[in-house]
Design a protein around this motif. Structure first.
Motif, mmCIF file in Angstrom:
data_model
loop_
_atom_site.group_PDB
_atom_site.id
_atom_site.type_symbol
_atom_site.label_atom_id
_atom_site.label_comp_id
_atom_site.label_asym_id
_atom_site.label_seq_id
_atom_site.Cartn_x
_atom_site.Cartn_y
_atom_site.Cartn_z
ATOM 1 N N VAL A 107 0.838 -1.200 0.000
ATOM 2 C CA VAL A 107 0.000 0.000 0.000
ATOM 3 C C VAL A 107 0.866 1.240 0.000
ATOM 4 C CG1 VAL A 107 -0.172 0.101 2.530
ATOM 5 C CG2 VAL A 107 -1.955 1.173 1.121
ATOM 6 N N VAL A 108 0.401 2.254 -0.714
ATOM 7 C CA VAL A 108 0.976 3.597 -0.614
ATOM 8 C C VAL A 108 -0.199 4.560 -0.567
ATOM 9 C CG1 VAL A 108 1.257 3.807 -3.138
ATOM 10 C CG2 VAL A 108 2.556 5.299 -1.601
ATOM 11 N N ALA A 109 -0.184 5.469 0.407
ATOM 12 C CA ALA A 109 -1.279 6.417 0.593
ATOM 13 C C ALA A 109 -0.728 7.829 0.729
ATOM 14 C CB ALA A 109 -2.099 6.058 1.826
ATOM 15 N N LEU A 110 -1.449 8.776 0.174
ATOM 16 C CA LEU A 110 -1.097 10.192 0.260
ATOM 17 C C LEU A 110 -2.232 10.933 0.939
ATOM 18 C CD1 LEU A 110 0.953 12.449 -0.718
ATOM 19 C CD2 LEU A 110 -0.628 12.770 -2.649
ATOM 20 N N LEU A 111 -1.898 11.661 1.998
ATOM 21 C CA LEU A 111 -2.875 12.444 2.748
ATOM 22 C C LEU A 111 -2.463 13.907 2.687
ATOM 23 C CD1 LEU A 111 -5.283 12.614 4.757
ATOM 24 C CD2 LEU A 111 -3.635 12.213 6.594
ATOM 25 N N ALA A 112 -3.345 14.775 2.173
ATOM 26 C CA ALA A 112 -3.063 16.203 2.072
ATOM 27 C C ALA A 112 -3.906 16.953 3.090
ATOM 28 C CB ALA A 112 -3.367 16.711 0.671
ATOM 29 N N HIS A 113 -3.263 17.855 3.817
ATOM 30 C CA HIS A 113 -3.972 18.694 4.785
ATOM 31 C C HIS A 113 -3.378 20.088 4.720
ATOM 32 C CE1 HIS A 113 -6.353 19.682 8.311
ATOM 33 N NE2 HIS A 113 -5.269 20.261 8.823
ATOM 34 N N GLU A 114 -4.237 21.061 4.352
ATOM 35 C CA GLU A 114 -3.781 22.427 4.148
ATOM 36 C C GLU A 114 -2.606 22.416 3.172
ATOM 37 O OE1 GLU A 114 -3.290 24.128 8.023
ATOM 38 O OE2 GLU A 114 -5.455 24.165 8.377
ATOM 39 N N ARG A 115 -1.431 22.844 3.578
ATOM 40 C CA ARG A 115 -0.311 22.900 2.630
ATOM 41 C C ARG A 115 0.780 21.881 2.947
ATOM 42 N NH1 ARG A 115 0.502 27.092 -0.997
ATOM 43 N NH2 ARG A 115 -1.196 28.596 -1.109
ATOM 44 N N HIS A 116 0.389 20.749 3.502
ATOM 45 C CA HIS A 116 1.354 19.695 3.808
ATOM 46 C C HIS A 116 0.803 18.338 3.382
ATOM 47 C CE1 HIS A 116 2.730 22.966 6.414
ATOM 48 N NE2 HIS A 116 3.911 22.385 6.400
ATOM 49 N N PHE A 117 1.716 17.410 3.156
ATOM 50 C CA PHE A 117 1.278 16.048 2.859
ATOM 51 C C PHE A 117 1.990 15.068 3.773
ATOM 52 C CE2 PHE A 117 5.074 16.115 0.062
ATOM 53 C CZ PHE A 117 5.622 14.860 0.322
ATOM 54 N N ALA A 118 1.320 13.935 3.965
ATOM 55 C CA ALA A 118 1.918 12.771 4.610
ATOM 56 C C ALA A 118 1.800 11.612 3.630
ATOM 57 C CB ALA A 118 1.195 12.433 5.910
ATOM 58 N N CYS A 119 2.897 10.932 3.413
ATOM 59 C CA CYS A 119 2.894 9.735 2.578
ATOM 60 C C CYS A 119 3.212 8.543 3.480
ATOM 61 C CB CYS A 119 3.922 9.847 1.459
ATOM 62 S SG CYS A 119 3.895 8.448 0.302
ATOM 63 N N VAL A 120 2.386 7.508 3.384
ATOM 64 C CA VAL A 120 2.521 6.325 4.228
ATOM 65 C C VAL A 120 2.571 5.112 3.308
ATOM 66 C CG1 VAL A 120 1.420 4.957 6.043
ATOM 67 C CG2 VAL A 120 1.215 7.452 6.071
ATOM 68 N N TRP A 121 3.495 4.187 3.566
ATOM 69 C CA TRP A 121 3.583 3.040 2.663
ATOM 70 C C TRP A 121 4.201 1.818 3.325
ATOM 71 C CZ3 TRP A 121 7.230 6.834 2.858
ATOM 72 C CH2 TRP A 121 8.563 6.475 2.794
ATOM 73 N N ALA A 122 3.941 0.681 2.670
ATOM 74 C CA ALA A 122 4.551 -0.599 3.016
ATOM 75 C C ALA A 122 4.630 -1.419 1.742
ATOM 76 C CB ALA A 122 3.739 -1.342 4.073
ATOM 77 N N GLY A 123 5.831 -1.879 1.400
ATOM 78 C CA GLY A 123 6.009 -2.673 0.187
ATOM 79 C C GLY A 123 6.650 -1.885 -0.930
ATOM 80 N N ASP A 124 6.354 -2.284 -2.168
ATOM 81 C CA ASP A 124 7.004 -1.652 -3.324
ATOM 82 C C ASP A 124 6.045 -0.852 -4.198
ATOM 83 O OD1 ASP A 124 5.604 -3.769 -4.383
ATOM 84 O OD2 ASP A 124 7.288 -4.599 -5.528
#
Length: 256
Positions: A107-124
């Protein structure tokens, strides 16, 4: 293409594509494309494992149920918790009864909040960022081959030809607990993100991505990117989401 929606002073447009590829009957990839909530994800069911498509679907379903009204950190914590709960369920099921086999997904996920992002992942499954005409990876693969590259035992150019290129060292459902890697950074207007399964990166080189991601028309970019993967044989499922960030005031002026 998913519509733009204000998130703070930024607006996001996105376009998603998924295809079984040219050698697989079943598409085990699942996508999440929620620009209105500032959330996107790609989950890739682990090939050769029991119900990889079900595992990927459960990951995406859990993410789609997140509360968009939470704060940025609250949503990030909820995201990690949701994936961890799916991980525990999948791992427990893999231990049920004799002959049980693993069921998992990257999984790879992108979370945007205001002017920042968080990217969370596991695997390729990967994430990339196009900024000022240059593409850079956000994620780093959790794979045997990446470990060999990090140790200096093989070169990056040898990645695709390695006989154990398919071995993943971290995935949802693969262990009793999952260690999700995370990266945080500001978002700038004009940034374009790409989330994708390894079926895309097996066909398209990192150096080529700027030519696809830099197109103003995201739908056209998505169609061209998918066509390139299919023209090159697409031996695996191909799935990706393109996300473009724009200044909300600029968009409003353009619409007046």
């Amino acid at each position: 293409m998913s519509p733009a929606r204000d998130l703070g002073r930024l607006r996001f447009r996105s376009a998603a594509r998924t295809h079984a590829g040219l050698r697989r009957v079943l598409n085990e990839d699942r996508l999440l494309d929620h620009p209105g909530d500032g959330l996107w994800a790609v989950a890739d069911g682990m090939g050769g494992h029991r119900s990889g498509d079900v595992a990927a679907a459960r990951v995406v379903e859990a993410l789609s149920a997140l509360d968009a009204s939470e704060s940025g950190f609250g949503r990030l914590n909820d995201l990690v918790r949701a994936v961890s709960e799916v991980n525990a369920e999948l791992f427990a099921q893999s231990a049920d009864g004799p002959g049980a086999s693993p069921s998992g997904a990257t999984v790879v996920a992108l979370l945007a909040h205001e002017r920042h992002f968080a990217c969370v992942w596991a695997g390729d499954s990967r994430a990339y960022l196009l900024r000022d005409g240059a593409v850079a990876p956000i994620t780093r693969d959790h794979s045997l081959v990446q470990s060999l590259i990090d140790d200096g035992r093989i070169s990056a150019a040898e990645r695709r030809r390695h006989p154990e290129a398919h071995i993943i060292t971290r995935a949802v459902g693969a262990a009793a607990e999952i260690d999700l890697e995370r990266r945080f950074a500001p978002i700038r207007p004009g940034d374009v993100f790409l989330l994708c399964s390894d079926g895309l990166t097996a066909c398209v080189e990192d150096e080529e991505l700027a030519g696809f991601m830099g197109r103003a028309d995201l739908d056209a970019a998505a169609e061209t990117l998918l066509a390139a993967a299919l023209e090159r044989g697409a031996p695996d499922n191909v799935s990706f989401v393109l996300v473009a960030a724009e200044a909300a005031d600029k968009v409003a002026l353009a619409q007046d």
